[in-house]
Design an enzyme around this catalytic site. Structure first.
Site, PDB file in Angstrom:
ATOM      1  N   HIS A   1      52.462   8.952  39.387  1.00 62.10           N
ATOM      2  CA  HIS A   1      53.073  10.220  38.968  1.00 62.10           C
ATOM      3  C   HIS A   1      53.692  10.246  37.574  1.00 62.10           C
ATOM      4  CE1 HIS A   1      56.586   8.304  41.112  1.00 62.10           C
ATOM      5  NE2 HIS A   1      57.191   8.723  40.036  1.00 62.10           N
TER       6      HIS A   1
ATOM      7  N   ASP B   1      59.499  11.263  43.986  1.00 63.25           N
ATOM      8  CA  ASP B   1      59.588  11.646  42.568  1.00 63.25           C
ATOM      9  C   ASP B   1      58.379  12.387  42.015  1.00 63.25           C
ATOM     10  OD1 ASP B   1      60.875  11.714  40.091  1.00 63.25           O
ATOM     11  OD2 ASP B   1      59.896   9.874  39.416  1.00 63.25           O
TER      12      ASP B   1
ATOM     13  N   HIS C   1      63.258   2.837  43.155  1.00 65.44           N
ATOM     14  CA  HIS C   1      62.051   3.605  42.847  1.00 65.44           C
ATOM     15  C   HIS C   1      61.484   3.023  41.552  1.00 65.44           C
ATOM     16  CE1 HIS C   1      59.442   7.050  42.280  1.00 65.44           C
ATOM     17  NE2 HIS C   1      59.846   7.072  41.025  1.00 65.44           N
TER      18      HIS C   1
ATOM     19  N   ASP D   1      58.754   2.977  38.897  1.00 64.73           N
ATOM     20  CA  ASP D   1      57.594   3.716  38.400  1.00 64.73           C
ATOM     21  C   ASP D   1      56.510   2.724  38.001  1.00 64.73           C
ATOM     22  OD1 ASP D   1      58.408   6.460  38.629  1.00 64.73           O
ATOM     23  OD2 ASP D   1      59.938   5.997  37.140  1.00 64.73           O
TER      24      ASP D   1
HETATM   25 ZN   LIG Z   1      59.095   8.152  39.369  1.00 66.39          ZN
END
Ligand SMILES: [Zn+2]
Length: 998
Positions: A578, A374, A262, A264
């Site tokens: 996010h 997330d 994941h 970001d």
């Molecule tokens: Zn994240």
């Protein structure tokens, strides 16, 4: 028999850590290191390889925050290593506990090919599968000195989060760069032992299976010569063969593993570093796909693939090939893993449209599911939007972070505000960064809520957040856990395969209705106000630019600016990531976001001006272009005409040092303290403001959460509050028929000015606020105690509104002490209501008070500003602006209209009136008018039902011949064509429909 279980487990742990793992590599010899340090921004790899290199010794420091050091590493494989697997071992100064959150490297061959990344859990580089012996070794490392911002001193303010404020001291020390022989049997032994040690810890204390494993561990360790690990590893492994071969129970839980990182798209690093993180992780993952035949890796976010294509073509080629083989899996169908609470409906549609179009154009596939592990809560409008974009499933796990309530399902149907349902799965492992530890695997099996009827769950496996991805240790564990007694079964597979099975097992899944509220991170609706403001403004400007450009294209043949609009949308979509829109990134990210929003706004304004000037033509009338879908002051929605207002001017009376403002609809009293003490709807005589409890009351709270400063506001913040009632200046005047009241206040270290405006014929008190904000760990709220006995609030979300009760009967309701809105929040009792509208805020709270006589006051408070100090120590300091409004005597239709009006421009031009291209019957709202993404020149029109009631009417599209219904991705659905541009429309509450005109 005598037994001492801890003696065995302790023995295994010590030997594994101190003897076996260090023996995976033998014969280590140091490599020759040279280096070139670059202080600022990264350079292309070809330039990095061509740098001048100076001698560098292991043990030397390198890397001030955010700098890049290029290392050239050279050596020679000893002749004696012929036939062995040779690896380089590089330790840039890693802390193994923090993959992805500190220094990282990407290794290149001298020809420029990137081969593997280096991070704390991946410190090796394959040099030769089978060495010839005596060959030269040369490689380069692009090493990024990303600072550790979170783990060592969590949530303490730091200046390292921006290259403009970070310190020049080097952060890391190279420990070694060595050449070594890789011992495959020792590596395999370490994994055998790790899997068995972790498995036995999860089994019933004295179960026969556990006992057999413990005996096998002792037997294996007995066979190991601790001075000759490599030579005796195979013998030790032979003692483990039987316990590793014992198959899983028939009913064992099935884990569908998917390799994952994941990443970001920005967070504790800027976007430019994410581009490199994606390149590093993707390189390593394509390498691991080559080493492990069963392994599958999934990466979401079309944006991350687009970065590879643009910035790292060598990595892009590897990824593209692995996607074609069906092993590197594009997931999620969105441009980025965006926040879903705050973006408008049109923006969420663009996340899907641009995401899926990219995947389709580049890979010839679309994603079947939405992948959002997330994001901080999920809007109840999403099920319909996902369905109408053609998705079949939804995946997240974030709700497992709830502070209070445990979500009752893992595999279920999620029902949205319009009634659409989406098949959804939360992994019971409660993580998107699994290492496939015994504990995680057992947790998945133990926690899974649908075990009565369903057999499995998903596990995203690999280091995430900062990248890194899956390791060879994880693929090795998965191999052993495929069919192992006492464990869940683990198999690498595409999430689509999991969902197909789950849908078959759960033809009638349990249902969850309404938002997926995250009981945590509630302050993300408020932190970094300028980012929120930029988002709201640019979302509306881009929809407006599309409207006028499409109108000009259809009417006048003016060329539609496809490239520009696509680029501007993609920029706004990226900023909805996010950790950006929620305001939880470092200062650098938010500084860049402000610059990018300003650029997007200027470019959109230029497109709007160009189209409007063309549409207005030669005439000399003063006309107003109304971008709202609703008419205002005589100007039709989505058209341009002369504005007419027949209402009488507003009257101002001075009373008791304050002012009474009266127009045809309302009478509003502003006290000498600048507070609204009364707001009477003249048609009913009802006062919207609770007696003795003034509205427009600014309240300053202490706000120091226990953790996650920019993310969280903890419930106790409410216990300490200062009402800001001191007035520095209060004045009023009538200007152009409208009443203007100016209120200046100072408090603590800050000051603010509010301009209240009541216009003729309006029931909205508009307030423009400029705040010079210099607070630390404070929360500024604006309170409206209303004399309305409201059972629930109705807060706008995408294409409609979400209802939430105003009481706290259950723990689920009590946990929602800070919730989200878009342009309005409305409260009402039968026959009377009021609303607050805003142009740039998303958070609000509601409380309910009852006096002795049983009179209910519903207090709605807008969340205006915060001042957390982590990760950006200067969050929201300086000048901040807000516009909001208090709508007196409002039904849901007035709340909707005023919310739209506050957020859409009415622009004055000179020329001739412009008839709207699209008109809809009352109760049907047009949300978007644009040309089709496929550049066919087709017109796309989207409408929705905003009030929560059924509506029958029509949509009229000027100049249209055949009109067909399409999906949110603009694919034709059904074949009913409507002629002559008149489309009969029947909508259920909050339904969204999209039409295409060829
Ligand atoms: Zn994240």
């Amino acid at each position: 028999m005598h037994d001492d279980i801890p003696l065995t487990t302790g023995r295994a742990a010590r030997v594994l850590t101190e003897r076996i793992r260090p023996a995976i590599h033998t014969g280590r010899i140091p490599l020759e290191i040279t280096a070139h340090q670059l202080p600022g921004e990264p350079i292309p790899s070809a330039d990095g390889l061509a740098l001048e290199f100076a001698p560098f010794a292991a043990g030397s420091p390198w890397g001030p925050a955010w700098s890049t050091t290029w290392f050239r590493v050279r050596g020679r494989v000893p002749a004696a290593w012929a036939g062995r697997r040779v690896e380089a071992l590089v330790d840039l100064g890693f802390d193994p506990n923090m993959p992805g959150f500190q220094c990282e490297g990407l290794v290149y061959l001298p020809g420029g090919e990137p081969v593997k990344s280096l991070n704390p859990r991946n410190q090796w580089v394959r040099i030769s599968e089978q060495a010839a012996g005596d060959e030269e070794v040369e490689f380069y490392i692009e090493a990024a000195a990303n600072p550790v911002l979170l783990d060592y001193h969590p949530f303490l303010p730091t200046q390292e989060g921006d290259i403009t404020t970070s310190s020049p001291r080097p952060l890391y020390t190279v420990r070694h760069m060595d050449l070594a022989v890789f011992e495959p049997e020792v590596h395999e032994l370490s994994l055998d032992l790790e899997v068995l040690v972790e498995l036995q810890a999860e089994l019933p204390e004295t179960s026969p299976r556990r006992m057999r494993i413990l005996q096998a561990l002792d037997d294996a360790l007995d066979r190991l010569d601790l001075q000759h690990i490599a030579e005796t590893a195979a013998d030790a492994r032979s003692a483990l063969v039987d316990v590793l071969a014992s198959p899983a129970e028939a009913s064992a839980h099935r884990i569908s593993a998917i390799g994952h990182a994941h990443i970001d798209s920005a967070w504790l690093w800027p976007v430019r570093e994410t581009i490199r993180k994606v390149a590093r992780t993707s390189t390593t993952m394509t390498e691991l796909l080559g080493e492990s035949a069963d392994f599958r890796y999934g990466m979401s976010s079309a944006q991350q693939y687009a970065w590879l294509k643009e910035h790292r073509p060598e990595v892009w080629q590897k990824v593209k090939a692995a996607v074609a083989e069906g092993r590197f899996l594009p997931l999620g169908g969105m441009w980025v893993e965006s926040d879903t609470v705050m973006p408008t409906g049109e923006a969420i549609v663009r996340q899907f449209l641009y995401g899926q179009r990219f995947f389709e154009e580049e890979f010839g596939v679309r994603s079947r599911g939405v992948w959002l592990p997330d994001s901080f809560g999920y809007s109840p409008a999403l099920p319909q939007l996902m369905r109408r974009a053609g998705f079949e499933w939804f995946f997240t796990q974030k709700i497992s972070w709830n502070q209070v309530n445990r979500f009752p399902h893992h595999t279920f149907a999620w029902e949205g505000i319009d009634g659409s349902r989406m098949f959804t799965h939360f992994p019971p492992m409660d993580t998107y960064n699994s290492q496939l530890s015994g504990m995680e695997v057992a947790k998945a099996s133990r926690q899974f809520r649908e075990s009565r009827v369903a057999s499995g769950s998903i596990a995203p496996v690999g280091w995430g957040d900062g990248g890194g991805g899956t390791t060879r240790e994880m693929t090795g564990k998965a191999e052993r856990l495929a069919d192992l007694e006492g464990s869940a079964r683990v198999r690498w597979e595409h999430p689509d395969a999991f969902f197909e099975r789950a849908m078959a097992e759960l033809p009638k899944p349990p249902v969850w209705v309404g938002e997926l509220y995250l009981e945590l991170h509630r302050a993300t609706l408020t932190s970094q106000h300028k980012t929120k403001q930029g988002n709201r403004l640019t979302e509306h400007l881009l929809v407006e630019a599309e409207l006028w450009c499409a109108t000009a294209a259809r009417r006048l043949g003016v060329q539609y600016p496809y490239d520009e609009l696509d680029a501007l949308w993609k920029q706004v979509l990226l900023l909805q990531f996010h950790d950006i829109l929620p305001g939880t990134s470092i200062a650098w990210v938010h500084r860049e976001a402000a610059e990018q929003y300003a650029r997007v706004a200027a470019a959109a304004e230029a497109l709007i001006e160009r189209a409007q000037l063309a549409l207005a033509g030669e005439g000399d009338q003063r006309i107003v272009f109304n971008a709202s879908p609703l008419a205002r002051e005589g100007v039709p929605g989505l058209g341009a005409a002369a504005s007419v207002s027949s209402s009488a001017p507003v009257r101002i009376d001075e009373v008791d040092g304050g002012f009474v403002l009266t127009n045809d609809l309302v009478r509003v009293t502003v006290s000498d303290a600048g507070l609204i003490t009364s707001a009477i709807d003249l048609s009913t005589g009802r006062d919207a403001v609770a007696a003795g409890q003034p509205a427009n009351l600014l309240q300053l709270h202490q706000d120091f959460p226990n953790m996650w400063d920019a993310w969280d506001v903890d419930r106790f913040y409410r216990n300490r509050v200062t009402d800001l009632t001191g007035v520095d200046e209060l004045s009023a005047e009538v200007r152009d028929g409208a009443a203007h009241v100016r209120i200046a206040r100072s408090f603590s270290s800050s000051s603010l000015v509010q301009h209240l405006v009541l216009r003729p014929g309006s029931r909205t008190v508009e307030i423009a606020q400029i705040t010079d904000w210099h607070e630390v760990e404070k929360f500024l709220k604006l309170a409206f105690p209303l004399a309305v006995q409201a059972e629930h609030t109705a807060a706008e979300t995408q294409f409609g509104y979400a209802k939430r009760v105003t009481h706290t009967n259950t723990s689920w309701e009590a946990a929602k002490f800070e919730t989200s809105m878009h342009r309005f929040v409305h409260i009402a009792e039968e026959g009377f209501g009021a609303a607050l509208v805003t142009d740039s805020t998303y958070g609000f709270d509601v409380t309910r008070d009852v006096d002795d006589a049983g009179d209910v006051t519903t207090t709605v408070r807008l969340s205006l500003l915060r001042a957390p100090r982590f990760p950006d120590p200067e969050t929201d300091q300086g000048e901040q602006t807000h516009r909001y409004g208090f709508v007196v005597g409002a039904g849901i239709a007035e709340a909707t209209a005023e919310g739209i009006a506050l957020n859409t421009a009415a622009r004055q031009r000179t020329g001739s009136p412009v008839a709207p291209l699209v008109e809809a019957s009352p109760g049907i709202v047009v949300s978007g008018v644009k040309l089709a993404a496929d550049r066919s020149g087709d017109l796309i029109v989207r409408v929705y039902e905003p009030y929560g009631r059924r509506v029958t009417g029509e949509v009229r599209i000027d100049g249209a011949d055949a009109v067909r219904e399409v999906s949110l991705l603009e694919d034709v659905i059904g074949d009913a064509a409507h002629d002559a541009g008149r489309v009969p429309v029947e909508l259920r509450p909050f339904e969204v429909r999209t039409y295409r005109v060829s």
